[in-house]
Structures are given as C-alpha cells and as structure tokens.
Design an enzyme around this catalytic site. Structure first.
Site, PDB file in Angstrom:
ATOM      1  N   GLU A 136       0.848  -1.195   0.000  1.00  0.00           N
ATOM      2  CA  GLU A 136       0.000   0.000   0.000  1.00  0.00           C
ATOM      3  C   GLU A 136       0.881   1.242   0.000  1.00  0.00           C
ATOM      4  O   GLU A 136       1.588   1.504   0.971  1.00  0.00           O
ATOM      5  CB  GLU A 136      -0.915  -0.018   1.234  1.00  0.00           C
ATOM      6  N   ARG A 148       0.481  10.378   0.589  1.00  0.00           N
ATOM      7  CA  ARG A 148       0.858  11.404   1.570  1.00  0.00           C
ATOM      8  C   ARG A 148       2.045  12.219   1.109  1.00  0.00           C
ATOM      9  O   ARG A 148       2.519  13.089   1.833  1.00  0.00           O
ATOM     10  CB  ARG A 148       1.197  10.752   2.922  1.00  0.00           C
ATOM     11  N   LYS A 186     -10.734  -2.186   6.722  1.00  0.00           N
ATOM     12  CA  LYS A 186      -9.544  -1.842   7.495  1.00  0.00           C
ATOM     13  C   LYS A 186     -10.042  -1.393   8.870  1.00  0.00           C
ATOM     14  O   LYS A 186     -11.032  -0.655   8.958  1.00  0.00           O
ATOM     15  CB  LYS A 186      -8.821  -0.701   6.773  1.00  0.00           C
TER      16      LYS A 186
HETATM   17  C1  3PG Z   1      -0.709   4.762   8.869  1.00  0.00           C
HETATM   18  O1  3PG Z   1      -1.712   5.414   8.934  1.00  0.00           O
HETATM   19  O2  3PG Z   1       0.409   5.284   8.705  1.00  0.00           O
HETATM   20  C2  3PG Z   1      -0.839   3.296   8.902  1.00  0.00           C
HETATM   21  O3  3PG Z   1      -1.986   2.946   9.565  1.00  0.00           O
HETATM   22  C3  3PG Z   1       0.332   2.632   9.481  1.00  0.00           C
HETATM   23  O4  3PG Z   1       0.409   2.906  10.801  1.00  0.00           O
HETATM   24  P1  3PG Z   1       1.759   2.552  11.585  1.00  0.00           P
HETATM   25  O5  3PG Z   1       2.779   3.559  11.119  1.00  0.00           O
HETATM   26  O6  3PG Z   1       1.381   2.739  13.033  1.00  0.00           O
HETATM   27  O7  3PG Z   1       2.126   1.143  11.228  1.00  0.00           O
END
Ligand code: 3PG
Length: 213
Positions: free
Chosen positions: A47, A51, A135
């Site tokens: 994934e 961002r 999710k």
């Molecule tokens: C995120 O939003 O960055 C993902 O859910 C991953 O979260 P994490 O960095 O806590 O694994």
C-alpha cells in the site's frame, strides 16, 4: 464490476501475506527497488499512501515494473484520489475512514476499496453498502485486538485488516483473531532504510513479516 466481485478481489489480495506494508515514499526512484525487496521477502501486496507528491509516480512505477507485486493506494480521501490512483495503475485502494462521496465514487469505480472503520456503527454502515472486508483504523489507539475480538461475535460476517500502531511483536495477537485476515503496518519500510537504499534490510523485514502467524 459488482461490489461483491470487488470484495472478492480485495480478499484475495489481503490473503497473499500476513502483512500489508503501508509505505510513505518521498522519492519515486525508491519505489521499484523497495517493491522488489518486499516481493523477494514474501510480501506482494503493497500500500503506497497518497501522503507525498511522489506517491502516484511510485504506484505507476511499481505497477509497470515489479513482477509479482500487487500495488495499492492508501490514504484515499476523495473521489479524485480514487480516480488518480486507478489511472496510475493501483490494483486496490485503502481509506482511513469513509465519506458518502468516497463510497459513491467507489461504487462507480472498478478499483476495489478497503474502507476504514473504527466503531461498530461504521462497520454496520459499510456492511449495508456491501463491504465485508474492512480496514480497522487506527487499530491500537481505537481499542486494539480486544475491541476487534469483541466484534467477532456480533459482527461475524466482517473480516478486518487492522492497521495503525501494530509492530512485528504485536501482530500475532491480531492475526490469531478469527475476524482478521492480515495486518497493515509501516514497520517494513522505515524512512531511514528507504533514504539509504537499504533494500536488503527491507527484504529482511519482509521475510520476518511473511513468516508471521
Ligand atoms: C498509517 O496510517 O500510517 C498506517 O496505519 C500505518 O500505521 P503505523 O505507522 O502505526 O504502522
């Protein structure tokens, strides 16, 4: 494509490995070697979150160049995000939550969506719209494996990919639940390893994650 067929595609993607890496990529040139390292370590579904400005180029490069990878798009917040990622070659989409506009856009798109939910009411709303794979986000702050375990009895028709705050050591307590298909996490692609081009380090993290269960 029907919602049922799109959900079947999501299911088969989520069943590829116990972990879906959640990637924040700053440099699109890192995308292909990173994805090759993940696939080599036994983690095919990836994934890439929307961002950073590099995200869509990274998705396109992985889709075109990395055999064995199933690249998805994360942090999808709008219909526009969904369309742009589909055009770039994403094979699945993930959202942290949902809005009516995003759900309508997903109904009109052939790109399968894994929508986020954090409460029983959100889960029920998504069930009404035909979603059986969700999710659970943000997994640890929202209640962790205990909350998810508590949903297994009243909501047995829903299966989750919990994401948010999960690590290699805490993943098994989620993976052992009957309503969890895999977990998501960013620990497989740490910023320093991406920055330094430490592809063998990422492959080693992937190998460890692929052996979970
Ligand atoms: C995120 O939003 O960055 C993902 O859910 C991953 O979260 P994490 O960095 O806590 O694994």
């Amino acid at each position: 494509m029907s919602i049922e067929n799109k959900q079947k595609q999501v299911e088969s993607t989520l069943r590829l490995a116990p972990v879906v890496p959640v990637v924040i990529i700053e440099d699109a040139r890192h995308a292909v070697p990173m994805a090759r390292a993940l696939v080599a370590g036994g983690i095919p579904a990836i994934e890439v979150t929307l961002r950073t400005p590099a995200a869509l180029d990274a998705i396109k490069a992985i889709a075109e160049e990395v055999e064995g990878a199933v690249v998805g798009v994360g942090t999808v917040l709008s219909a526009k995000d969904l369309r742009a990622a589909h055009k770039a070659g994403a094979k699945f989409a993930v959202s942290p939550g949902v809005s009516p506009g995003l759900l309508d856009a997903a109904d009109d798109s052939d790109l399968p969506l894994l929508p986020g939910a954090a409460t029983a009411s959100e889960v029920m709303t998504l069930l009404e719209r035909g979603y059986r794979f969700l999710k659970f986000f943000p997994a640890v702050p929202a209640g962790g494996h205990k909350l998810l375990g508590a949903w297994a009895s009243p909501l047995p028709q829903v299966t989750f990919c919990p994401t948010g705050g999960i690590s290699l050591s805490s993943a098994p307590e989620f993976l052992s639940l009957p309503n969890v298909v895999c977990v998501g996490g960013s620990w497989l692609t740490p910023a320093d390893k991406l920055r330094n081009g430490d592809w063998s380090g990422i492959e080693a993290l992937a190998r460890e994650a692929a052996a979970l269960r």
